[in-house]
Design a protein around this motif. Structure first.
Motif, short mmCIF file in Angstrom:
data_model
loop_
_atom_site.label_atom_id
_atom_site.label_comp_id
_atom_site.label_asym_id
_atom_site.label_seq_id
_atom_site.Cartn_x
_atom_site.Cartn_y
_atom_site.Cartn_z
N GLY A 152 38.21 13.87 -95.74
CA GLY A 152 39.10 15.00 -95.61
C GLY A 152 38.95 16.21 -96.76
N GLY A 153 38.63 15.64 -97.65
CA GLY A 153 38.14 16.79 -99.03
C GLY A 153 37.97 16.04 -100.13
N ARG A 154 38.39 16.78 -101.37
CA ARG A 154 38.04 16.31 -102.39
C ARG A 154 38.57 14.84 -102.99
NH1 ARG A 154 36.92 14.33 -106.43
NH2 ARG A 154 36.47 15.17 -108.55
N ASP A 155 39.86 14.55 -102.15
CA ASP A 155 40.23 12.97 -102.74
C ASP A 155 39.33 12.11 -102.06
OD1 ASP A 155 42.32 14.27 -103.85
OD2 ASP A 155 43.88 14.04 -102.19
N ASP A 156 38.48 12.35 -101.12
CA ASP A 156 37.60 11.31 -100.47
C ASP A 156 36.33 11.44 -101.20
OD1 ASP A 156 39.58 10.57 -98.89
OD2 ASP A 156 39.37 12.34 -97.58
N LEU A 157 35.90 12.07 -101.99
CA LEU A 157 34.76 12.36 -102.61
C LEU A 157 34.12 10.95 -103.30
CD1 LEU A 157 32.18 14.03 -103.21
CD2 LEU A 157 33.34 14.85 -105.46
N ASP A 158 35.00 10.48 -103.91
CA ASP A 158 34.36 9.09 -104.68
C ASP A 158 34.08 7.85 -103.71
OD1 ASP A 158 34.68 10.38 -107.02
OD2 ASP A 158 36.51 9.31 -107.69
N ASP A 159 34.73 7.85 -102.54
CA ASP A 159 34.65 6.88 -101.65
C ASP A 159 33.32 7.32 -101.05
OD1 ASP A 159 35.35 4.72 -99.78
OD2 ASP A 159 35.34 6.39 -98.20
N ALA A 160 33.20 8.75 -100.62
CA ALA A 160 31.89 9.08 -99.87
C ALA A 160 30.51 8.83 -100.61
CB ALA A 160 31.94 10.65 -99.44
N LEU A 161 30.65 9.19 -101.83
CA LEU A 161 29.59 8.95 -102.74
C LEU A 161 29.19 7.40 -103.00
CD1 LEU A 161 30.35 11.34 -105.60
CD2 LEU A 161 28.54 11.90 -103.80
N ARG A 162 30.19 6.65 -103.03
CA ARG A 162 30.10 5.41 -103.00
C ARG A 162 29.29 4.49 -101.58
NH1 ARG A 162 33.00 0.57 -101.13
NH2 ARG A 162 32.55 -1.21 -102.20
N THR A 163 30.10 4.95 -100.64
CA THR A 163 29.13 4.77 -99.44
C THR A 163 27.69 5.11 -99.41
OG1 THR A 163 31.59 5.03 -98.25
CG2 THR A 163 29.23 5.22 -96.90
N LEU A 164 27.30 6.48 -99.59
CA LEU A 164 25.97 6.87 -99.57
C LEU A 164 25.15 6.02 -100.63
CD1 LEU A 164 27.03 10.62 -99.77
CD2 LEU A 164 25.56 9.29 -97.88
N ASP A 165 25.74 5.75 -102.09
CA ASP A 165 25.08 5.01 -102.82
C ASP A 165 24.64 3.69 -102.26
OD1 ASP A 165 23.68 4.38 -105.62
OD2 ASP A 165 25.45 3.99 -106.47
N ILE A 166 25.61 2.81 -101.72
CA ILE A 166 25.37 1.54 -101.19
C ILE A 166 24.44 1.73 -100.15
CG2 ILE A 166 26.28 -0.64 -100.28
CD1 ILE A 166 28.91 -0.24 -102.03
N ASN A 167 24.62 2.42 -99.04
CA ASN A 167 24.05 2.36 -97.76
C ASN A 167 22.41 2.91 -97.80
OD1 ASN A 167 26.55 1.07 -96.95
ND2 ASN A 167 26.94 2.95 -95.38
N VAL A 168 22.51 4.25 -98.71
CA VAL A 168 21.26 4.60 -98.93
C VAL A 168 20.44 4.19 -100.31
CG1 VAL A 168 19.94 6.72 -98.78
CG2 VAL A 168 22.08 6.63 -97.71
N GLY A 169 21.15 4.27 -101.24
CA GLY A 169 20.49 4.03 -102.51
C GLY A 169 20.20 2.47 -102.76
N GLY A 170 20.93 1.73 -102.09
CA GLY A 170 20.54 0.37 -102.04
C GLY A 170 19.31 -0.14 -101.47
N VAL A 171 19.14 0.58 -100.11
CA VAL A 171 17.94 0.45 -99.26
C VAL A 171 16.59 1.11 -100.17
CG1 VAL A 171 16.65 1.22 -97.22
CG2 VAL A 171 19.13 0.60 -96.95
N VAL A 172 16.57 2.38 -100.79
CA VAL A 172 15.74 2.85 -101.50
C VAL A 172 15.31 2.23 -102.79
CG1 VAL A 172 15.01 4.97 -102.82
CG2 VAL A 172 16.23 5.26 -100.56
N ARG A 173 16.53 1.74 -103.54
CA ARG A 173 16.00 0.77 -104.68
C ARG A 173 15.39 -0.47 -104.48
NH1 ARG A 173 21.55 1.92 -105.31
NH2 ARG A 173 21.92 3.63 -107.10
N CYS A 174 16.00 -1.20 -103.56
CA CYS A 174 15.21 -2.34 -102.74
C CYS A 174 13.84 -2.37 -102.38
CB CYS A 174 16.27 -3.22 -101.86
SG CYS A 174 17.74 -3.80 -102.74
N THR A 175 13.86 -1.27 -101.64
CA THR A 175 12.35 -0.89 -100.93
C THR A 175 11.41 -0.87 -102.13
OG1 THR A 175 13.47 -0.13 -98.86
CG2 THR A 175 11.01 0.29 -99.40
N ALA A 176 11.85 -0.17 -103.14
CA ALA A 176 10.92 0.38 -104.26
C ALA A 176 10.45 -0.65 -105.09
CB ALA A 176 11.66 1.46 -105.08
N ALA A 177 11.65 -1.53 -105.37
CA ALA A 177 11.41 -2.71 -106.14
C ALA A 177 10.39 -3.86 -105.48
CB ALA A 177 12.63 -3.50 -106.54
#
Length: 259
Positions: A96-121
């Motif tokens: 909904g806005g700024r208050d939800d930023l941390d949750d959104a970034l965490r979701t992206l880090d796990i769901n996308v960053g996790g896939v990219v990290r593991c695939t690279a490794a």
């Protein structure tokens, strides 16, 4: 030739519950050595206790050092990896806005960053085990932008990442698949919102996705939707956008939640 799982090595992230746990059990039953990866050690040890070819390994996919240590362990113990199942993920909340930023970034880090990290490794280990497979757990939400915005964005990213790698890594003997489940009831995704509607009959079980993983590994598919009837919704989105959006706006999840 059908890919034979017997005697091969698999790594499954997010293995402590839901789709990851069901997939770990299914691959172990098919004769694979399965490194079950998650943050909850007790769940992994319980899983390994029931399946002698399951190897518990505690790691967080947002921690690059932990992911690299996992790959180093597989390299030392087997020298190759034949299947990487990038399943770890979270749902996230409404944006909904700024208050939800941390949750959104965490979701992206796990769901996308996790896939990219593991695939690279695991890239070199997968090439060493070729013909090998990567199965990235995307979602029908990666095709249809309904529900929590960061979650949908993360799954759109996984779809794009998988599609690009399926083309660029084919020459290395590595097949990369985007596996797109629909509404699947798990501990982390209870599907409470959907089960209050006539769409409740569309809610599936983790075992159906685990069976789809086995099929993808055997046949080398680069895309799979489970259950398959969800493909009709994706087709509607692209072939008749006005009709799709008219229907989508009436869904509870059009408000950006999964409550």
């Amino acid at each position: 030739m059908t890919w034979d799982p017997r005697g091969k090595v698999a790594v499954v992230t997010g293995a402590s519950s839901g789709i990851g746990e069901a997939t770990t059990r299914r691959l172990a039953a098919a004769g694979m050595t399965v490194y079950a990866v998650a943050r909850r050690t007790d769940r992994l040890e319980e899983l390994a206790g029931a399946h002698p070819t399951v190897v518990p390994h505690t790691a967080d996919v947002t921690d690059q050092d932990a992911v690299d240590a996992l790959a180093a362990r597989v390299r030392e113990e087997h020298g190759a990896c034949h299947a990487l199942i990038n399943n770890a993920g979270v749902g996230g909340g409404a944006f909904g806005g700024r208050d939800d930023l941390d949750d959104a970034l965490r979701t992206l880090d796990i769901n996308v960053g996790g896939v990219v990290r593991c695939t690279a490794a695991f890239a070199d280990l997968l090439e060493a085990g070729a013909p090998s497979r990567v199965v990235n757990m995307a979602s029908v939400a990666g095709k249809l932008g309904i529900g929590p915005a960061a979650y949908a964005a993360s799954k759109f990213a996984v779809v794009g990442f998988s599609e690009a790698l399926s083309l660029s890594w084919a020459s290395r003997g590595i097949t990369v698949c985007q596996l797109n489940p629909g509404f699947i009831e798990t501990e982390g995704f209870p599907q409470t919102q959907v089960k209050r509607t006539p769409m409740a009959r569309l809610v599936g079980r983790p075992e159906a996705v685990a069976d789809a993983v086995v099929d993808v590994l055997a046949n080398g598919r680069t895309e799979r939707t489970v259950p398959t009837f969800y493909r009709a919704f994706v087709a509607l989105r692209h072939l008749a956008p006005p009709l799709y959006f008219a229907a989508a706006k009436r869904l509870d999840r059009a408000g950006g939640t999964r409550d």
